[in-house]
Write an enzyme that holds these catalytic residues in place. Structure first.
Site, PDB file in Angstrom:
ATOM      1  N   HIS A   1       0.844  -1.200   0.000  1.00  0.00           N
ATOM      2  CA  HIS A   1       0.000   0.000   0.000  1.00  0.00           C
ATOM      3  C   HIS A   1       0.881   1.251   0.000  1.00  0.00           C
ATOM      4  O   HIS A   1       0.705   2.147  -0.823  1.00  0.00           O
ATOM      5  CB  HIS A   1      -0.929   0.006   1.213  1.00  0.00           C
ATOM      6  CG  HIS A   1      -1.615   1.322   1.435  1.00  0.00           C
ATOM      7  ND1 HIS A   1      -2.612   1.791   0.603  1.00  0.00           N
ATOM      8  CD2 HIS A   1      -1.422   2.286   2.372  1.00  0.00           C
ATOM      9  CE1 HIS A   1      -3.008   2.986   1.034  1.00  0.00           C
ATOM     10  NE2 HIS A   1      -2.297   3.305   2.101  1.00  0.00           N
TER      11      HIS A   1
ATOM     12  N   TRP B   1       7.339   0.210   3.506  1.00  0.00           N
ATOM     13  CA  TRP B   1       7.863   0.988   2.375  1.00  0.00           C
ATOM     14  C   TRP B   1       9.237   1.557   2.669  1.00  0.00           C
ATOM     15  O   TRP B   1       9.941   1.934   1.748  1.00  0.00           O
ATOM     16  CB  TRP B   1       6.879   2.085   1.951  1.00  0.00           C
ATOM     17  CG  TRP B   1       7.024   3.403   2.658  1.00  0.00           C
ATOM     18  CD1 TRP B   1       6.559   3.719   3.903  1.00  0.00           C
ATOM     19  CD2 TRP B   1       7.667   4.580   2.166  1.00  0.00           C
ATOM     20  NE1 TRP B   1       6.875   5.012   4.214  1.00  0.00           N
ATOM     21  CE2 TRP B   1       7.557   5.565   3.166  1.00  0.00           C
ATOM     22  CE3 TRP B   1       8.325   4.903   0.982  1.00  0.00           C
ATOM     23  CZ2 TRP B   1       8.083   6.851   3.018  1.00  0.00           C
ATOM     24  CZ3 TRP B   1       8.845   6.186   0.837  1.00  0.00           C
ATOM     25  CH2 TRP B   1       8.714   7.149   1.854  1.00  0.00           C
TER      26      TRP B   1
ATOM     27  N   SER C   1      13.466   5.896 -13.985  1.00  0.00           N
ATOM     28  CA  SER C   1      12.425   6.668 -14.653  1.00  0.00           C
ATOM     29  C   SER C   1      12.355   8.088 -14.096  1.00  0.00           C
ATOM     30  O   SER C   1      12.282   9.063 -14.844  1.00  0.00           O
ATOM     31  CB  SER C   1      11.095   5.941 -14.467  1.00  0.00           C
ATOM     32  OG  SER C   1      10.024   6.794 -14.697  1.00  0.00           O
TER      33      SER C   1
ATOM     34  N   GLU D   1      11.879  13.483  -0.835  1.00  0.00           N
ATOM     35  CA  GLU D   1      10.774  12.804  -1.518  1.00  0.00           C
ATOM     36  C   GLU D   1       9.423  13.366  -1.076  1.00  0.00           C
ATOM     37  O   GLU D   1       8.504  13.518  -1.884  1.00  0.00           O
ATOM     38  CB  GLU D   1      10.847  11.300  -1.234  1.00  0.00           C
ATOM     39  CG  GLU D   1       9.610  10.506  -1.629  1.00  0.00           C
ATOM     40  CD  GLU D   1       9.439  10.334  -3.129  1.00  0.00           C
ATOM     41  OE1 GLU D   1      10.415  10.611  -3.861  1.00  0.00           O
ATOM     42  OE2 GLU D   1       8.355   9.925  -3.543  1.00  0.00           O
TER      43      GLU D   1
ATOM     44  N   TYR E   1       8.793  16.340  -0.335  1.00  0.00           N
ATOM     45  CA  TYR E   1       8.579  17.589  -1.075  1.00  0.00           C
ATOM     46  C   TYR E   1       8.434  17.331  -2.557  1.00  0.00           C
ATOM     47  O   TYR E   1       7.789  18.097  -3.269  1.00  0.00           O
ATOM     48  CB  TYR E   1       9.683  18.585  -0.736  1.00  0.00           C
ATOM     49  CG  TYR E   1       9.623  18.923   0.728  1.00  0.00           C
ATOM     50  CD1 TYR E   1       8.556  19.671   1.210  1.00  0.00           C
ATOM     51  CD2 TYR E   1      10.548  18.431   1.643  1.00  0.00           C
ATOM     52  CE1 TYR E   1       8.430  19.930   2.561  1.00  0.00           C
ATOM     53  CE2 TYR E   1      10.425  18.685   2.991  1.00  0.00           C
ATOM     54  CZ  TYR E   1       9.365  19.438   3.450  1.00  0.00           C
ATOM     55  OH  TYR E   1       9.234  19.683   4.786  1.00  0.00           O
TER      56      TYR E   1
ATOM     57  N   SER F   1      -1.677  26.715  -6.548  1.00  0.00           N
ATOM     58  CA  SER F   1      -1.226  28.098  -6.736  1.00  0.00           C
ATOM     59  C   SER F   1      -1.678  28.642  -8.082  1.00  0.00           C
ATOM     60  O   SER F   1      -1.680  29.856  -8.296  1.00  0.00           O
ATOM     61  CB  SER F   1       0.299  28.192  -6.635  1.00  0.00           C
ATOM     62  OG  SER F   1       0.740  27.743  -5.372  1.00  0.00           O
TER      63      SER F   1
ATOM     64  N   HIS G   1      14.955  13.723  11.319  1.00  0.00           N
ATOM     65  CA  HIS G   1      13.787  13.788  12.210  1.00  0.00           C
ATOM     66  C   HIS G   1      12.940  12.524  12.073  1.00  0.00           C
ATOM     67  O   HIS G   1      12.026  12.318  12.861  1.00  0.00           O
ATOM     68  CB  HIS G   1      12.970  15.071  12.005  1.00  0.00           C
ATOM     69  CG  HIS G   1      12.242  15.172  10.704  1.00  0.00           C
ATOM     70  ND1 HIS G   1      12.103  16.350  10.023  1.00  0.00           N
ATOM     71  CD2 HIS G   1      11.609  14.254   9.949  1.00  0.00           C
ATOM     72  CE1 HIS G   1      11.417  16.150   8.915  1.00  0.00           C
ATOM     73  NE2 HIS G   1      11.112  14.876   8.841  1.00  0.00           N
TER      74      HIS G   1
ATOM     75  N   THR H   1       6.566  26.947   4.442  1.00  0.00           N
ATOM     76  CA  THR H   1       5.300  26.264   4.174  1.00  0.00           C
ATOM     77  C   THR H   1       4.139  27.115   4.666  1.00  0.00           C
ATOM     78  O   THR H   1       3.135  27.305   3.967  1.00  0.00           O
ATOM     79  CB  THR H   1       5.282  24.890   4.865  1.00  0.00           C
ATOM     80  OG1 THR H   1       6.538  24.255   4.640  1.00  0.00           O
ATOM     81  CG2 THR H   1       4.186  24.023   4.318  1.00  0.00           C
TER      82      THR H   1
ATOM     83  N   ARG I   1       1.795   1.309  14.570  1.00  0.00           N
ATOM     84  CA  ARG I   1       1.708   1.095  13.120  1.00  0.00           C
ATOM     85  C   ARG I   1       2.104  -0.340  12.800  1.00  0.00           C
ATOM     86  O   ARG I   1       2.783  -0.997  13.568  1.00  0.00           O
ATOM     87  CB  ARG I   1       2.735   1.950  12.393  1.00  0.00           C
ATOM     88  CG  ARG I   1       2.456   3.374  12.254  1.00  0.00           C
ATOM     89  CD  ARG I   1       3.697   4.071  11.722  1.00  0.00           C
ATOM     90  NE  ARG I   1       3.789   3.970  10.253  1.00  0.00           N
ATOM     91  CZ  ARG I   1       4.715   4.595   9.537  1.00  0.00           C
ATOM     92  NH1 ARG I   1       5.634   5.339  10.137  1.00  0.00           N
ATOM     93  NH2 ARG I   1       4.745   4.483   8.224  1.00  0.00           N
TER      94      ARG I   1
END
Lengths: 199, 615, 108
Positions: free
Chosen positions: B80, B144, B174, B260, B262, B273, B307, B333, B455
């Site tokens: 997933h 993942w 790719s 990744e 971002y 935007s 982090h 941000t 998790r």
């Protein structure tokens, strides 16, 4: 290579910067390759001196031998710029001579690497022996792979030149191959110092 | 290559039109068709990844459920995550890069059209290869992030991790090529007058994202290569017995993994935007600031990776550094959030579906951003790490931020692609079911996480007191599933029978709205000249541009012809990696030889040969 | 087609002469010799900085003159440095995290 032509074609060569797209794209790819080798080098540096069992780098590295192969690769870069110069002047003779020299020097470098790898292997350093074996072979192996593809690429250009299909109008092909070749050389400049000389 | 010289003498030749049929799609190098293929493929994988999520939600509906086994659960959550990140979120953004960026900057195609096709085919084959693992019953099962040394042959002897490590390597190729292509395109193929600081925000964010792609992907590529060497050739990179450090994997993974994030979110920021000003009838508030904030996010995004690793014991010095950088990145941000709100302020807002999704992003991403600032603090993170609180956080960012942004882009650009509007009525159903279903799924996860639900664990006990929250999540999850089906129905129905849309159906300001919908395969008969950031909003400029862009050219511009070699090379790259699975060092060389053959044929192919044959 | 313009790139000011390239090659050879000499002389504390400096010099010379960045468009330098700077940052950061920070004595 023809990819660049696609761009060059469009609207009489229009690009917003006046720069050739193929060359710009290739410089971008080199920027990306910096991270590729940067990660391999990081790993080597993190694991430097951390191997639990030998052989250790100080025991098996052969500095005089590597100095010679380093010199060979460095001089191939000189031959590369001379080859580009030959193609730009439209001298088939100079192009073939210098491209041939680059190919020979590149192949010589690879020969040294094959010798070095088999020598180390006989000294007891396998890929699975210790951290040095893993990080050294993978880092220098990927560099060697880049050299190998460079040799294939340059050989293609040499054949084109021999068949008279490398006029000055196609010097860009040689220039791009040259960028690749020099990049592979500067990676080795870094490897030579970080891996071999600083121990 | 030689042909470039020959045909350039006659840059404009007779009418060629656009070819049709399956073969024309397989060999296409048209950025618009490639964009459409990217989108459809990513939607297919969205359904796959969504189905995996629903199975997870069924399993978690009640305590100590035995609907699926722990082993299958591991495969489901791993696939997933991997699917949603690498096969949905990234390529869906790339679909918009492909379709929209050349149109926004006034280009006829990307800089390297065949390379673009190669990127797509590698993505498709890589995705299929990764999912082929289901059919041999060995889907990846180490999450993942694939932390070492769980991924070693000692702890994961099966094919599961092999599929994962090789599949992701293929996909990385790719993405890097896509990044190179779009950087070159944006620098080099802007129409006259399209200065950098006149580019639409979506193009800007594509530009920043592309730099992140070419710099972050090589890092994970090398980490995967090292893991592959460990697994297939007994190297020691992450072998603790030989002194290897599993934490190095975490560093390399997150040096890639945080940029990744971002890579995923900046395109969505770019979409809204453009959407928010269009539907507020106001130029974007503080355009340069939004641009610089995007660049700054991309840059600082490189300095925050640890982090993710506060619990790995890096020590107070390293932790403090990464706490600080993580908190700092919230500033640019936040700046963007305020700019979007200030754009809407006092504007003539039209609440179309595209705008609703954009506003939804602003709100929901802010929620995810706030919980992000919470676990930017190392002591707080130690409590929240690996709990459902984190799951809630990143789904607010990825679904609430990224997916909503992509949906906004879908409704916004669909008329350009098809010449038809999407149904606003179905759109409203899609939006509201998404918004409610999403919050119902993920908001309760904050609580189940706070109560201690971990998790990646296939079940929980009733004493934990999280059953109610999980039931809410499961109901919400199914609502999200229904909303996705509504979207799909809307796409199919509107593509066939939606209301016809003109060249600029929304009255939007940017260049892609100056050409017919759908565009000609050459996009622009001749290149327009741009004089401002909102060319379509200044009457004189718009008229001058449309005189060029809507004109029927006497002879069509020359476009590169179709090519078979991208799909050949893509299959070669995939085969080469897949053959590594054999563990015999020379077998992949067969694939490499085939790839090399394709590369040579490609290099000596003349992209304009189709013109010669017609002479 | 003005492939001539392609061949010689755009904005490449003066084309360096063959003699100039040979001179650069000579300098690179000398710098390499100095590196190896520094290695054998075992200079103690200055050895590592000296070696790094010498290799940096070689690196810069190849990039500026053999790869023509000095004469070419700044954009080429830009896209190259984007990757290069991040690579240097990454190597340095990992070296700090692994070889310096744990030795500061306040780690866990």
């Amino acid at each position: 290579m023809a990819e660049a032509a696609a761009v060059a074609h469009d609207d009489h060569h229009y690009t917003s910067t006046g720069l050739n797209s193929w060359k710009l794209g290739f410089w971008t790819l080199i920027g990306s390759e910096c991270l590729f080798f940067g990660t391999l080098i990081s790993t080597y540096m993190v694991y430097k001196g951390q191997s639990i069992v030998g052989p250790f780098s100080g025991e098996i590295f052969d500095i005089p031998l590597t100095t010679v192969s380093t010199f060979v690769l460095l001089m191939s870069s000189l031959a590369m710029v001379l080859a580009l110069d030959g193609v730009q002047r439209g001298s088939r003779k100079l192009s073939m001579i210098w491209l041939g020299v680059v190919i020979l020097l590149g192949a010589t470098f690879l020969g040294f690497q094959v010798y070095e790898f088999s020598h180390f292997y006989h000294e007891g350093l396998g890929l699975d022996t210790n951290l040095l074996g893993s990080s050294f072979y993978v880092l220098t192996g990927f560099h060697g792979t880049h050299v190998f593809f460079g040799v294939v690429w340059l050989t293609t250009l040499w054949v084109m030149s021999a068949r008279g299909k490398l006029p000055p109008s196609k010097a860009l092909n040689v220039e791009i191959a040259g960028l690749y070749w020099h990049f592979v050389d500067i990676v080795w400049i870094v490897i030579f110092v970080l891996v071999y000389l600083i121990q | 290559m030689s042909v470039a010289t020959d045909t350039a003498a006659a840059p404009h030749t007779a009418h060629h039109g656009e070819p049709t049929g399956l073969w024309s799609w397989i060999t296409t190098v048209d950025h618009k068709r490639i964009g459409v293929m990217y989108f459809l493929t990513s939607v297919f994988f969205l359904l796959v990844g969504g189905l995996e999520a629903l199975l997870i939600r069924i399993q978690l509906f009640k305590p100590e459920n035995d609907f699926i086994s722990a082993e299958l659960y591991n495969q489901l959550f791993t696939m997933h995550g991997t699917t949603m990140i690498f096969l949905v979120a990234m390529p869906m953004a790339v679909a918009f890069f492909n379709y929209v960026v050349p149109l926004q900057i006034g280009a006829r195609d990307v800089a390297f059209p065949r390379l673009n096709a190669l990127s797509y085919w590698i993505y498709l084959f890589g995705g299929l290869y990764l999912n082929a693992s289901w059919f041999v019953g060995a889907a990846p099962n180490t999450s993942w992030v694939g932390y070492a040394n769980l991924t070693s042959t000692q702890f994961s002897p099966g094919l599961n991790v092999d599929f994962w490590v090789l599949g992701l390597s293929i996909l990385g190729v790719s993405s890097i090529m896509g990044g190179v292509n779009f950087i070159t395109t944006i620098i080099n193929l802007r129409a006259p007058g399209m200065k950098l600081m006149r580019m639409p925000l979506f193009t800007w964010m594509t530009f920043v994202t592309s730099f992140l792609l070419i710099t972050a992907l090589p890092v994970i590529a090398v980490a995967l290569i090292m893991l592959a060497f460990d697994r297939f050739f007994s190297a020691n990179f992450f072998n603790v017995a030989a002194g290897g450090d599993p934490v190095l994997w975490q560093h390399l993974f997150w040096i890639f993994g945080h940029p990744e994030v971002y890579i995923l979110v900046l395109p969505a920021f770019g979409v809204i935007s453009d959407v928010i000003p269009a539907f507020s009838r106001k130029p974007l508030f503080g355009y340069p600031v939004v641009v610089y904030a995007g660049v700054l996010i991309g840059f600082i995004g490189w300095g925050v990776w640890s982090h993710h690793m506060f619990t790995s014991g890096l020590g107070p010095i390293a932790d403090s550094f990464f706490v600080a950088t993580t908190m700092i990145i919230a500033i640019p941000t936040g700046v963007k959030i305020f700019n979007w709100m200030a754009t809407m302020w006092g504007g003539a807002i039209r609440f179309t579906t595209a705008m609703n999704f954009a506003i939804g992003l602003v709100a929901l991403f802010t929620v995810g951003g706030l919980s992000g600032v919470m676990h930017a603090s190392a002591p707080v993170d130690l409590q929240q790490h690996d709990s459902y609180f984190v799951v809630a956080h990143f789904h607010y960012v990825i679904v609430g931020g990224i997916l909503l942004g992509m949906f906004s882009g879908l409704y916004y650009w669909f008329p350009k692609v098809t010449g038809r509007y999407m149904s606003e009525k179905l759109g409203a159903w899609h939006f509201w079911s998404t918004l409610i279903g999403f919050n119902l799924t993920f908001f309760p996860m904050h609580f189940s996480g706070m109560f201690g639900m971990p998790r990646r664990t296939w079940t929980y006990q009733s004493e934990l007191g999280v059953e109610f929250y999980n039931q809410l999540s499961t109901i919400g999850g199914f609502m999200l599933g229904v909303s996705t089906l509504i979207m799909l129905y809307n796409v199919i129905k509107s593509a066939r029978s939606g209301a016809p849309a003109g060249s600029n159906p929304w009255g939007a300001p940017t260049l892609e709205w100056s050409i017919p919908s759908p565009p000609h395969h050459y996009n622009f008969p001749s290149l327009p000249e741009v004089r401002s950031r909102e060319p379509m909003w200044h009457d004189a400029e718009r008229e001058a541009i449309e005189a060029v862009t809507l004109a029927e050219p006497e002879s069509e511009p020359v476009m590169p012809g179709p090519s078979f070699w991208p799909i050949v090379v893509a299959s070669g790259v995939t085969a080469t990696w897949a053959l590594v699975m054999t563990g015999v060092w020379w077998v992949p060389l067969i694939g490499l030889a085939y790839t090399t053959f394709g590369v040579f044929m490609w290099a000596f192919e003349d992209p304009f040969k189709h013109l010669k044959s017609s002479h | 087609m003005s492939s001539h313009a392609d061949a010689h790139g755009h904005g490449e000011g003066g084309h360096a002469s063959v003699g100039f390239y040979w001179a650069i090659g000579g300098i690179l050879a000398v710098l390499t010799a100095l590196e190896v000499a520094a290695y054998y002389m075992e200079l103690g504390a200055v050895e590592v900085p000296l070696l790094l400096g010498l290799s940096l010099a070689k690196f810069v010379i190849v990039v500026m003159f053999f790869m023509h960045l000095k004469f070419d468009s700044k954009l080429f330098t830009g896209v190259f440095l984007a990757g290069m700077v991040l690579a240097i940052f990454m190597v340095s950061a990992l070296m700090l995290l692994y070889h310096v920070v744990p030795g500061l004595g306040v780690g866990a």
